[in-house]
Design a protein around this motif. Structure first.
Motif, mmCIF file in Angstrom:
data_model
loop_
_atom_site.group_PDB
_atom_site.id
_atom_site.type_symbol
_atom_site.label_atom_id
_atom_site.label_comp_id
_atom_site.label_asym_id
_atom_site.label_seq_id
_atom_site.Cartn_x
_atom_site.Cartn_y
_atom_site.Cartn_z
ATOM 1 N N GLN A 242 1.333 -1.784 -0.574
ATOM 2 C CA GLN A 242 1.174 -0.382 -0.202
ATOM 3 C C GLN A 242 1.165 0.523 -1.430
ATOM 4 O OE1 GLN A 242 4.260 0.205 2.783
ATOM 5 N NE2 GLN A 242 2.721 0.068 4.397
ATOM 6 N N LYS A 243 2.021 0.225 -2.383
ATOM 7 C CA LYS A 243 2.053 1.025 -3.612
ATOM 8 C C LYS A 243 0.724 0.912 -4.356
ATOM 9 C CE LYS A 243 4.570 1.691 -7.903
ATOM 10 N NZ LYS A 243 5.667 1.252 -8.761
ATOM 11 N N GLN B 290 -4.451 -1.184 7.111
ATOM 12 C CA GLN B 290 -3.812 -0.044 6.451
ATOM 13 C C GLN B 290 -3.358 1.018 7.447
ATOM 14 O OE1 GLN B 290 -6.191 1.331 3.231
ATOM 15 N NE2 GLN B 290 -4.508 2.378 2.245
ATOM 16 N N ASN C 51 -6.069 4.758 -3.863
ATOM 17 C CA ASN C 51 -6.617 5.865 -3.076
ATOM 18 C C ASN C 51 -6.441 7.200 -3.767
ATOM 19 O OD1 ASN C 51 -7.421 4.122 -1.051
ATOM 20 N ND2 ASN C 51 -5.547 4.382 0.123
ATOM 21 N N GLU C 52 -5.400 7.357 -4.586
ATOM 22 C CA GLU C 52 -5.139 8.622 -5.269
ATOM 23 C C GLU C 52 -5.875 8.741 -6.591
ATOM 24 O OE1 GLU C 52 -0.896 8.875 -5.606
ATOM 25 O OE2 GLU C 52 -0.617 9.063 -3.455
ATOM 26 N N THR C 53 -5.896 7.680 -7.372
ATOM 27 C CA THR C 53 -6.406 7.785 -8.743
ATOM 28 C C THR C 53 -7.478 6.770 -9.097
ATOM 29 O OG1 THR C 53 -4.699 6.313 -9.616
ATOM 30 C CG2 THR C 53 -4.196 8.671 -9.563
ATOM 31 N N TYR D 243 -2.324 0.128 -3.161
ATOM 32 C CA TYR D 243 -3.418 0.801 -2.458
ATOM 33 C C TYR D 243 -3.234 2.315 -2.417
ATOM 34 C CZ TYR D 243 -5.892 -3.424 -1.224
ATOM 35 O OH TYR D 243 -6.618 -4.588 -1.290
ATOM 36 N N ARG D 244 -2.004 2.778 -2.395
ATOM 37 C CA ARG D 244 -1.765 4.224 -2.468
ATOM 38 C C ARG D 244 -2.268 4.752 -3.815
ATOM 39 N NH1 ARG D 244 2.856 4.151 -0.341
ATOM 40 N NH2 ARG D 244 4.028 3.654 -2.214
ATOM 41 N N GLN D 245 -1.981 4.013 -4.888
ATOM 42 C CA GLN D 245 -2.438 4.407 -6.225
ATOM 43 C C GLN D 245 -3.964 4.370 -6.301
ATOM 44 O OE1 GLN D 245 -0.943 1.981 -9.414
ATOM 45 N NE2 GLN D 245 -2.102 3.068 -10.969
#
Length: 146
Positions: A133-134, A72, A140-142, A136-138
């Protein structure tokens, strides 16, 4: 999606090279498992080739998805990650998997190798990296999607 994009690109490339029998592509894939006889048993082998192609695309997707937390830190270098992933797929498939399959070793033609690597970069690596990436970004955020 990535498997379908890869199939479409393979068909387009095949047609631009003068190919006319579109069944050759899934038959070639099937011949990796079933050998040259795949070309004689067309119906079932076309289905087997399509299925095998999607299994292979799924395996590459799953491998990248599982490896992503470890890599990452490269996410800020998205294009480099996409290129490395696409080229890695080409290298493993063409220098390891295909030669060990029923197809056997084939000479590498530099222009075809470059075109096929670009197809893998655009059709497999690009959508897989962006979707991963989308996700894991989600996460990590929510948190994980329900």
């Amino acid at each position: 999606m990535a498997g379908t994009l890869d199939f479409i690109a393979a068909y387009i490339y095949y047609l631009t090279q003068g190919g006319t029998d579109l069944s050759i592509i899934p038959l070639y894939v099937a011949s990796a498992l079933f050998g040259p006889g795949a070309f004689e048993r067309r119906g079932v082998m076309i289905v087997a080739g399509v299925a095998l192609h999607y299994v292979i695309a799924y395996v590459w997707t799953a491998l990248f998805f599982r490896a992503y937390p470890s890599i990452q830190k490269w996410s800020s270098r998205r294009w480099l990650l996409i290129i490395i992933f696409g080229v890695s797929i080409w290298v493993v498939m063409n220098l390891v998997i295909v030669p060990l399959s029923q197809i056997g070793p084939k000479p590498i033609q530099p222009v075809n190798a470059l075109i096929n690597a670009l197809i893998l970069i655009v059709c497999i690596a690009l959508p897989v990296v962006l979707a991963t990436q989308k996700y894991y970004r989600q996460v990590n955020e929510t948190g994980p999607p329900s």
